[in-house]
Scaffold this motif. Structure first.
Motif, mmCIF file in Angstrom:
data_model
loop_
_atom_site.group_PDB
_atom_site.id
_atom_site.type_symbol
_atom_site.label_atom_id
_atom_site.label_comp_id
_atom_site.label_asym_id
_atom_site.label_seq_id
_atom_site.Cartn_x
_atom_site.Cartn_y
_atom_site.Cartn_z
ATOM 1 N N ARG A 17 0.889 -1.228 -0.027
ATOM 2 C CA ARG A 17 -0.179 -0.085 -0.419
ATOM 3 C C ARG A 17 0.871 1.406 0.055
ATOM 4 N NH1 ARG A 17 -4.326 -0.975 4.511
ATOM 5 N NH2 ARG A 17 -5.031 -3.058 3.464
ATOM 6 N N TRP A 18 0.266 2.145 -0.186
ATOM 7 C CA TRP A 18 0.806 3.540 -0.166
ATOM 8 C C TRP A 18 1.902 3.783 0.854
ATOM 9 C CZ3 TRP A 18 1.754 7.076 -4.149
ATOM 10 C CH2 TRP A 18 1.037 6.315 -5.507
ATOM 11 N N ARG A 19 3.058 4.096 1.455
ATOM 12 C CA ARG A 19 4.252 4.260 1.836
ATOM 13 C C ARG A 19 5.390 4.867 1.305
ATOM 14 N NH1 ARG A 19 5.058 1.165 -1.446
ATOM 15 N NH2 ARG A 19 6.987 0.111 -1.973
ATOM 16 N N ASN A 37 3.055 2.971 -5.403
ATOM 17 C CA ASN A 37 2.955 3.377 -4.090
ATOM 18 C C ASN A 37 4.014 3.276 -2.894
ATOM 19 O OD1 ASN A 37 0.850 2.582 -4.926
ATOM 20 N ND2 ASN A 37 0.362 0.336 -4.454
ATOM 21 N N ALA A 39 6.388 6.558 -1.332
ATOM 22 C CA ALA A 39 6.571 8.463 -1.945
ATOM 23 C C ALA A 39 7.785 8.367 -1.365
ATOM 24 C CB ALA A 39 5.076 9.080 -1.333
ATOM 25 N N PHE A 53 5.913 11.501 -5.034
ATOM 26 C CA PHE A 53 4.950 10.512 -5.610
ATOM 27 C C PHE A 53 3.766 10.854 -6.614
ATOM 28 C CE2 PHE A 53 1.638 12.277 -3.227
ATOM 29 C CZ PHE A 53 0.631 11.925 -3.634
ATOM 30 N N PRO A 56 -1.543 8.057 -8.287
ATOM 31 C CA PRO A 56 -1.592 6.329 -8.827
ATOM 32 C C PRO A 56 -2.426 6.260 -10.363
ATOM 33 C CG PRO A 56 -3.318 8.601 -6.944
ATOM 34 C CD PRO A 56 -2.208 8.773 -7.026
ATOM 35 N N ILE A 102 -5.661 9.884 -0.477
ATOM 36 C CA ILE A 102 -5.185 8.465 0.205
ATOM 37 C C ILE A 102 -4.973 8.479 1.954
ATOM 38 C CG2 ILE A 102 -2.477 7.337 0.447
ATOM 39 C CD1 ILE A 102 -1.849 9.716 -1.950
ATOM 40 N N GLY A 105 -2.822 4.306 3.150
ATOM 41 C CA GLY A 105 -1.908 3.590 2.146
ATOM 42 C C GLY A 105 -3.122 2.910 1.225
#
Length: 116
Positions: A17-19, A37, A39, A53, A56, A102, A105
């Motif tokens: 997931r996004w982190r 995903n 940053a 980032f 998406p 967001i 995540g």
């Protein structure tokens, strides 16, 4: 502060997931390529300035948001593990619009209603 621009191999695995995957001291040091995903935090965790980032939507545009409390407008983030950003990100260029949140995540796209 030393740059942490070397991103570990496991950060490139596609199921995360996004982190935040790296912390750099200036925007010029943000890696050209970031994991899916992932940053980059510009500044340090105690005094962050920017979060950077790739959008998406995967169409190749990079998002750079101010998170410095001394400047406006600014976004707030939580990055202990999974990334959350508020308010929403609303990227517009020509006919393209990417509008999303967001949260923990995950991406939550904002679908605009058509006015009749």
């Amino acid at each position: 502060m030393a740059d942490m621009t070397k991103i570990s191999w496991w950060q490139w695995l596609p199921f995360f997931r996004w982190r935040i995957v790296t912390v750099v001291d200036s925007a010029d040091n943000v890696p050209e390529r970031l994991p899916r995903n992932g940053a980059a935090l510009v500044g340090d965790r105690a005094h962050p300035k920017w979060i950077v980032f790739d959008c998406p939507c995967r169409r190749g545009h990079r998002i750079m948001l101010n998170i410095d409390k001394a400047r406006s407008p600014r976004w707030s983030t939580t990055s202990q593990g999974l990334l959350s950003i508020s308010p929403s990100v609303d990227y517009q260029h020509l006919a393209r619009r990417c509008h999303y949140f967001i949260t923990r995540g995950r991406i939550k796209w904002v679908h605009e209603s058509k006015k009749t």
